[in-house]
Design a protein around this motif. Structure first.
Motif, mmCIF file in Angstrom:
data_model
loop_
_atom_site.group_PDB
_atom_site.id
_atom_site.type_symbol
_atom_site.label_atom_id
_atom_site.label_comp_id
_atom_site.label_asym_id
_atom_site.label_seq_id
_atom_site.Cartn_x
_atom_site.Cartn_y
_atom_site.Cartn_z
ATOM 1 N N ALA A 118 0.835 -1.205 0.000
ATOM 2 C CA ALA A 118 0.000 0.000 0.000
ATOM 3 C C ALA A 118 0.869 1.255 0.000
ATOM 4 N N HIS A 119 1.985 1.200 0.704
ATOM 5 C CA HIS A 119 2.916 2.338 0.720
ATOM 6 C C HIS A 119 3.435 2.616 -0.689
ATOM 7 N N VAL A 120 3.829 1.559 -1.394
ATOM 8 C CA VAL A 120 4.310 1.721 -2.776
ATOM 9 C C VAL A 120 3.198 2.294 -3.652
ATOM 10 N N LEU A 121 1.983 1.782 -3.492
ATOM 11 C CA LEU A 121 0.865 2.275 -4.295
ATOM 12 C C LEU A 121 0.616 3.765 -4.070
ATOM 13 N N VAL A 122 0.641 4.194 -2.812
ATOM 14 C CA VAL A 122 0.413 5.619 -2.520
ATOM 15 C C VAL A 122 1.531 6.472 -3.115
ATOM 16 N N ARG A 123 2.761 6.009 -3.003
ATOM 17 C CA ARG A 123 3.894 6.755 -3.574
ATOM 18 C C ARG A 123 3.741 6.933 -5.081
ATOM 19 N N GLU A 124 3.106 5.945 -5.718
ATOM 20 C CA GLU A 124 2.928 5.997 -7.169
ATOM 21 C C GLU A 124 1.575 6.599 -7.566
ATOM 22 N N LYS A 125 0.937 7.291 -6.613
ATOM 23 C CA LYS A 125 -0.327 7.992 -6.856
ATOM 24 C C LYS A 125 -1.484 7.043 -7.152
ATOM 25 N N HIS A 126 -1.482 5.884 -6.502
ATOM 26 C CA HIS A 126 -2.582 4.911 -6.624
ATOM 27 C C HIS A 126 -3.238 4.727 -5.257
ATOM 28 N N ALA A 127 -3.629 5.844 -4.636
ATOM 29 C CA ALA A 127 -4.179 5.799 -3.284
ATOM 30 C C ALA A 127 -5.496 5.030 -3.226
ATOM 31 N N THR A 128 -6.321 5.145 -4.261
ATOM 32 C CA THR A 128 -7.597 4.425 -4.270
ATOM 33 C C THR A 128 -7.370 2.922 -4.194
ATOM 34 N N GLU A 129 -6.406 2.431 -4.976
ATOM 35 C CA GLU A 129 -6.095 1.005 -4.958
ATOM 36 C C GLU A 129 -5.508 0.597 -3.603
ATOM 37 N N ALA A 130 -4.721 1.484 -3.007
ATOM 38 C CA ALA A 130 -4.142 1.197 -1.688
ATOM 39 C C ALA A 130 -5.239 1.072 -0.635
ATOM 40 N N VAL A 131 -6.211 1.972 -0.667
ATOM 41 C CA VAL A 131 -7.323 1.913 0.289
ATOM 42 C C VAL A 131 -8.088 0.603 0.130
ATOM 43 N N THR A 132 -8.362 0.226 -1.106
ATOM 44 C CA THR A 132 -9.084 -1.026 -1.367
ATOM 45 C C THR A 132 -8.301 -2.225 -0.858
ATOM 46 N N LEU A 133 -7.011 -2.250 -1.115
ATOM 47 C CA LEU A 133 -6.157 -3.354 -0.672
ATOM 48 C C LEU A 133 -6.121 -3.452 0.852
ATOM 49 N N VAL A 134 -5.939 -2.322 1.525
ATOM 50 C CA VAL A 134 -5.891 -2.321 2.991
ATOM 51 C C VAL A 134 -7.244 -2.759 3.555
ATOM 52 N N ARG A 135 -8.315 -2.211 3.016
ATOM 53 C CA ARG A 135 -9.646 -2.559 3.521
ATOM 54 C C ARG A 135 -9.913 -4.058 3.360
ATOM 55 N N HIS A 136 -9.612 -4.606 2.199
ATOM 56 C CA HIS A 136 -9.845 -6.034 1.941
ATOM 57 C C HIS A 136 -9.049 -6.905 2.920
ATOM 58 N N THR A 137 -7.795 -6.565 3.132
ATOM 59 C CA THR A 137 -6.948 -7.354 4.036
ATOM 60 C C THR A 137 -7.392 -7.180 5.478
ATOM 61 N N ALA A 138 -7.661 -5.942 5.876
ATOM 62 C CA ALA A 138 -8.080 -5.679 7.254
ATOM 63 C C ALA A 138 -9.384 -6.400 7.584
ATOM 64 N N ASP A 139 -10.294 -6.481 6.623
ATOM 65 C CA ASP A 139 -11.562 -7.184 6.854
ATOM 66 C C ASP A 139 -11.332 -8.634 7.270
ATOM 67 N N GLN A 140 -10.241 -9.223 6.795
ATOM 68 C CA GLN A 140 -9.939 -10.614 7.122
ATOM 69 C C GLN A 140 -9.199 -10.767 8.449
ATOM 70 N N LEU A 141 -8.596 -9.694 8.944
ATOM 71 C CA LEU A 141 -7.691 -9.799 10.097
ATOM 72 C C LEU A 141 -8.168 -9.093 11.355
ATOM 73 N N THR A 142 -9.167 -8.224 11.250
ATOM 74 C CA THR A 142 -9.574 -7.455 12.422
ATOM 75 C C THR A 142 -10.492 -8.274 13.322
ATOM 76 N N GLY A 143 -10.518 -7.859 14.596
ATOM 77 C CA GLY A 143 -11.381 -8.495 15.585
ATOM 78 C C GLY A 143 -10.633 -9.421 16.526
ATOM 79 N N SER A 144 -11.293 -9.781 17.609
ATOM 80 C CA SER A 144 -10.745 -10.686 18.637
ATOM 81 C C SER A 144 -9.386 -10.220 19.140
ATOM 82 N N TYR A 145 -9.226 -8.923 19.330
ATOM 83 C CA TYR A 145 -7.919 -8.369 19.688
ATOM 84 C C TYR A 145 -7.431 -8.835 21.059
ATOM 85 N N ASP A 146 -8.369 -9.157 21.928
ATOM 86 C CA ASP A 146 -7.964 -9.606 23.261
ATOM 87 C C ASP A 146 -7.283 -10.970 23.235
#
Length: 197
Positions: A98-126
């Protein structure tokens, strides 16, 4: 064990801004890891280490404004992260991509990538390890940076809210040896987003 220590040393060099020394050590480290990957009976472990080495190489290349080689390194980091099957390593590789994508002016794709990955990994933090919390937290903060750089207030708020939730489970407001996620880092990213807006 020796390779694990060498990867840890490379990370410390990056986090302490010893870039010249890191630039000297990374090529031989990656070569040795690739050699070990061919001989390893525990391929997942070597893939985790190799992905981390490629993530570090990507970050160094971005510091040097070498986007072309950063794309190559992050592609290899992603491939090794997927091979390892480790969600912590995957989150870290996605963060760097995502950092590389933002540096190359592809912030929309970076947001989508982060959101998709985070959806799979968030929750049950305790029930998560400090490394897991750090990796997911830093991934979400990369989402904050990507979303705020394109003026997306809704996505920025979404990523910040989740990062704050993760930070509730980080007991010490200081980085461990593996990553730099903390409540202070969340606050700094929130301030940075406000400045961007």
């Amino acid at each position: 064990a020796v390779l694990y220590e060498r990867v840890g040393s490379a990370l410390r060099l990056f986090h302490t801004c010893h870039y010249t020394e890191l630039e000297r050590t990374l090529p031989s480290l990656i070569a040795d890891l690739r050699l070990a990957a061919g001989d390893a009976t525990d391929g997942d472990t070597v893939s985790r280490l190799l992905a981390t080495a490629y993530q570090t190489a990507t970050s160094l290349l971005l510091k040097q404004h070498d986007q072309g080689n950063a794309w190559l390194a992050v592609g290899r980091a992603m491939a090794e992260a997927e091979r390892s099957g480790d969600p912590v390593v995957l989150a870290s590789s996605v963060r760097v991509q995502a950092h590389v994508l933002v540096r190359e002016k592809h912030a929309t794709e970076a947001v989508t990538l982060v959101r998709h990955t985070a959806d799979q990994l968030t929750g049950s933090y305790d029930r998560r390890s400090p490394k897991y919390l750090a990796a997911v937290g830093l991934l979400l903060l990369r989402g904050v940076t990507a979303a705020s750089s394109r003026g997306d207030r809704a996505a920025t708020k979404e990523f910040l809210t989740e990062a704050k939730e993760v930070s509730r489970y980080v007991t010490l407001d200081r980085p461990d040896a593996w990553a730099t996620f903390s409540p202070t880092n969340v606050a700094l990213h929130e301030l940075s987003a406000l400045v961007a807006f």
